[in-house]
Design an enzyme around this catalytic site. Structure first.
Site, mmCIF file in Angstrom:
data_model
loop_
_atom_site.group_PDB
_atom_site.id
_atom_site.type_symbol
_atom_site.label_atom_id
_atom_site.label_comp_id
_atom_site.label_asym_id
_atom_site.label_seq_id
_atom_site.Cartn_x
_atom_site.Cartn_y
_atom_site.Cartn_z
ATOM 1 N N CYS A 142 1.097 -1.194 -0.096
ATOM 2 C CA CYS A 142 -0.017 0.325 0.370
ATOM 3 C C CYS A 142 0.630 1.536 -0.194
ATOM 4 C CB CYS A 142 -0.957 0.036 0.895
ATOM 5 S SG CYS A 142 -2.054 1.341 0.525
ATOM 6 N N LYS A 221 -12.175 -4.950 3.295
ATOM 7 C CA LYS A 221 -11.541 -4.064 4.100
ATOM 8 C C LYS A 221 -12.693 -2.683 4.089
ATOM 9 C CE LYS A 221 -8.116 -0.990 5.016
ATOM 10 N NZ LYS A 221 -5.956 -0.637 4.735
ATOM 11 N N GLU A 259 -16.688 -7.766 -3.667
ATOM 12 C CA GLU A 259 -14.879 -7.886 -3.241
ATOM 13 C C GLU A 259 -14.586 -8.940 -3.800
ATOM 14 O OE1 GLU A 259 -13.507 -5.530 -3.722
ATOM 15 O OE2 GLU A 259 -14.387 -3.936 -2.933
ATOM 16 N N LYS A 274 -11.080 -7.906 6.545
ATOM 17 C CA LYS A 274 -10.332 -7.396 7.509
ATOM 18 C C LYS A 274 -11.473 -5.956 8.601
ATOM 19 C CE LYS A 274 -6.467 -3.786 7.598
ATOM 20 N NZ LYS A 274 -5.704 -2.906 7.184
HETATM 21 C C1 PBG Z 1 -3.017 0.337 5.280
HETATM 22 C C2 PBG Z 1 -3.440 0.162 6.158
HETATM 23 C C3 PBG Z 1 -4.121 0.152 7.415
HETATM 24 C C4 PBG Z 1 -4.134 -1.371 7.930
HETATM 25 C C5 PBG Z 1 -3.504 -2.076 7.273
HETATM 26 N N1 PBG Z 1 -3.300 -1.466 5.939
HETATM 27 C C6 PBG Z 1 -4.479 1.494 8.003
HETATM 28 C C7 PBG Z 1 -5.718 1.638 6.824
HETATM 29 O O1 PBG Z 1 -6.289 1.386 6.039
HETATM 30 O O2 PBG Z 1 -5.788 3.529 7.653
HETATM 31 C C8 PBG Z 1 -4.892 -1.135 9.347
HETATM 32 C C9 PBG Z 1 -4.250 -1.945 10.691
HETATM 33 C C10 PBG Z 1 -4.518 -1.827 11.442
HETATM 34 O O3 PBG Z 1 -4.676 -1.022 12.432
HETATM 35 O O4 PBG Z 1 -3.550 -3.054 12.621
HETATM 36 N N2 PBG Z 1 -3.629 0.586 3.570
#
Ligand code: PBG
Length: 348
Positions: A142, A221, A259, A274
Site C-alpha cells: 500500500c 476491508k 469484492e 479486516k
Molecule cells: C494501510 C493499512 C491500514 C492497516 C493495515 N494496512 C490502515 C488503514 O487502512 O488506514 C490497519 C491495520 C491495523 O489497524 O492494525 N492501507
C-alpha cells in the site's frame, strides 16, 4: 393442581434421571466438561502457531521504538527486526508481514519510495531472506505509509479532498509489488482497496518475472474506526479526508461478495477480511464461499481495546486475547494477523 404436577414431571425429565421418561438418556453436556484433559480432547477448534501472522513495523530509526497505543509493539530498525524474527521463529512463529515507517522527508505525492530497494520493508525482506530464516514473509502493499498526504494512492489531479486516482495507483502498486518480490517477499498483500489492484499486481509481478510470488488480497476491508493505533505505529494517517471513498461501508452486508469474486477472478491466492473480531459474520460467510485460504486481521484498535481494559483490571489480557483469537478461528479464518502473535505462541 394439574399444572403443578406436569411442571414437576418436566423438571424430572430435565434433570435426566436414568433415561428420563421416554426411555432415552437425557443429555448432560457437563459430562464432557469434567476435567481439563477431557475438555482438551473434545475441543474441535484449535489455533496453532502456523495460523498466526505477526505484523511488524520496520524503519530507519536508531533503536526499537515503542508504540504508545499498542503495548508491546515496537517499530524496529531492520537489523533488530531480523534478530527478533530469528528469536520468534525458534518459538514457533513462522509468518511475518511488514509495514514501513517512512520519515517525512522520504514521502511524496505518489509514494515513490515504496518501490526503492532502500525502503525499510524491502531491506527487511532482503535481510531475512539473506539470513536464511525459515519463515514466510508477506509485504503489505500500500502507498499510505509513503505518500505525503497519507492516502493509499496517488490523488486525482488538483484534488483537495483525498480522492484517489484509481488507475494511476494501479501502475504504482504494480511497480512496488515487483520491488517487494525482488527483495524476497513470498506473498504481497495489497491493502489499498483500489478496483482492479489484484489484476494489475499479478500482471506486474508476472511481467517482471515473479510468477511464483503469491497475492494475499485484502479483499474485504472496511472503513473502520479501529485502525487508529496503526496509523500512529506506521505514521500513515491522512493529512486530510478519510478512506471511505475506497474502503468498504460496514452498513453493507453483501458487498463482500462482489469484492471477493473480483479478487478471485483477478488471481488472488488468498483473501483477507479486516477487521476481524467485529466482522465474524463476514469471515464465516467468506469461508463458506471460497476454497482459498482465508485470513482475518485482528487490527490495532481491537488489540488496543483489550489492552486498555486489561490495564484497568477490567479483563484478563491472556484470557481475552485467547478467546478473541479462537473466535476468529472458529468463524473460519485459516490465518490470523494479530499483534498478539508472539504472546500467543507462548500461551497456546
Ligand atoms: C494501510 C493499512 C491500514 C492497516 C493495515 N494496512 C490502515 C488503514 O487502512 O488506514 C490497519 C491495520 C491495523 O489497524 O492494525 N492501507
Amino acid at each position: 393442581m394439574a399444572a403443578k404436577k406436569s411442571s414437576k414431571a418436566a423438571g424430572q425429565a430435565k434433570a435426566g434421571g436414568q433415561g428420563g421418561d421416554r426411555g432415552f438418556p437425557a443429555a448432560r453436556p457437563r459430562r464432557l466438561r469434567r476435567g481439563q484433559t477431557l475438555r482438551d480432547v473434545v475441543a474441535d477448534v484449535s489455533v496453532r502457531p502456523e495460523n498466526l501472522i505477526y505484523p511488524m513495523f520496520v524503519g530507519a530509526m536508531d533503536k526499537p521504538t515503542a508504540v504508545a497505543s499498542m503495548p508491546g509493539v515496537k517499530q524496529w530498525p531492520v537489523g533488530d527486526a531480523v534478530t527478533m524474527i530469528r528469536q520468534w521463529r525458534e518459538k514457533g512463529l513462522k509468518q511475518f508481514i511488514f509495514f514501513g515507517v517512512t520519515p517525512a522527508k522520504k514521502k511524496d505525492a505518489t509514494g515513490s519510495y515504496a518501490a526503492s530497494a532502500d525502503a525499510p520493508v524491502n531491506r527487511t525482506l532482503a535481510a531475512v531472506r539473506d539470513a536464511g530464516l525459515d519463515v514466510v514473509m508477506y509485504a503489505d502493499l500500500c502507498l499510505c505509509e509513503y505518500t505525503d498526504h497519507g492516502h493509499c494512492g496517488a490523488l486525482c489531479p488538483g484534488d483537495k479532498q483525498g480522492v484517489v486516482d484509481n488507475d494511476r495507483t494501479l501502475e504504482l502498486l504494480a511497480k512496488v509489488a515487483a520491488a517487494q518480490a525482488k527483495a524476497g517477499a513470498e506473498v504481497v498483500a495489497p491493502s489499498g482497496m483500489m478496483d482492479g489492484q489484484v489484476r494489475a499486481i499479478r500482471a506486474g509481478l508476472d511481467g517482471a518475472g515473479f510468477k511464483r510470488t503469491a497475492i494475499m488480497a485484502y479483499s474485504v476491508k472496511f472503513a473502520s474506526g479501529f485502525y487508529g493505533p496503526f496509523r500512529e505505529a506506521g505514521q500513515g494517517g491522512m493529512t486530510f479526508g478519510d478512506r471511505r471513498g475506497y474502503q468498504m461501508d460496514y452498513r453493507r452486508a453483501r458487498e463482500w461478495r462482489t469484492e471477493l469474486a473480483l479478487d478471485l477472478a483477478e488471481g488472488a491466492d488468498m483473501v483477507m477480511v479486516k477487521p476481524a473480531a467485529t466482522y465474524l459474520d463476514v469471515i464465516y460467510q467468506v469461508r463458506q464461499a471460497t476454497a482459498v485460504p482465508v485470513a482475518a486481521y485482528h487490527v490495532s484498535g481491537e488489540f488496543a481495546m483489550l489492552h486498555a481494559a486489561a490495564e484497568r483490571g477490567w479483563v484478563d489480557l491472556k484470557a481475552a486475547a485467547l478467546e478473541t483469537t479462537y473466535a476468529i478461528k472458529r468463524a473460519g479464518a485459516d490465518l490470523i494477523l494479530t499483534y498478539f502473535a508472539p504472546q500467543l505462541v507462548e500461551w497456546l
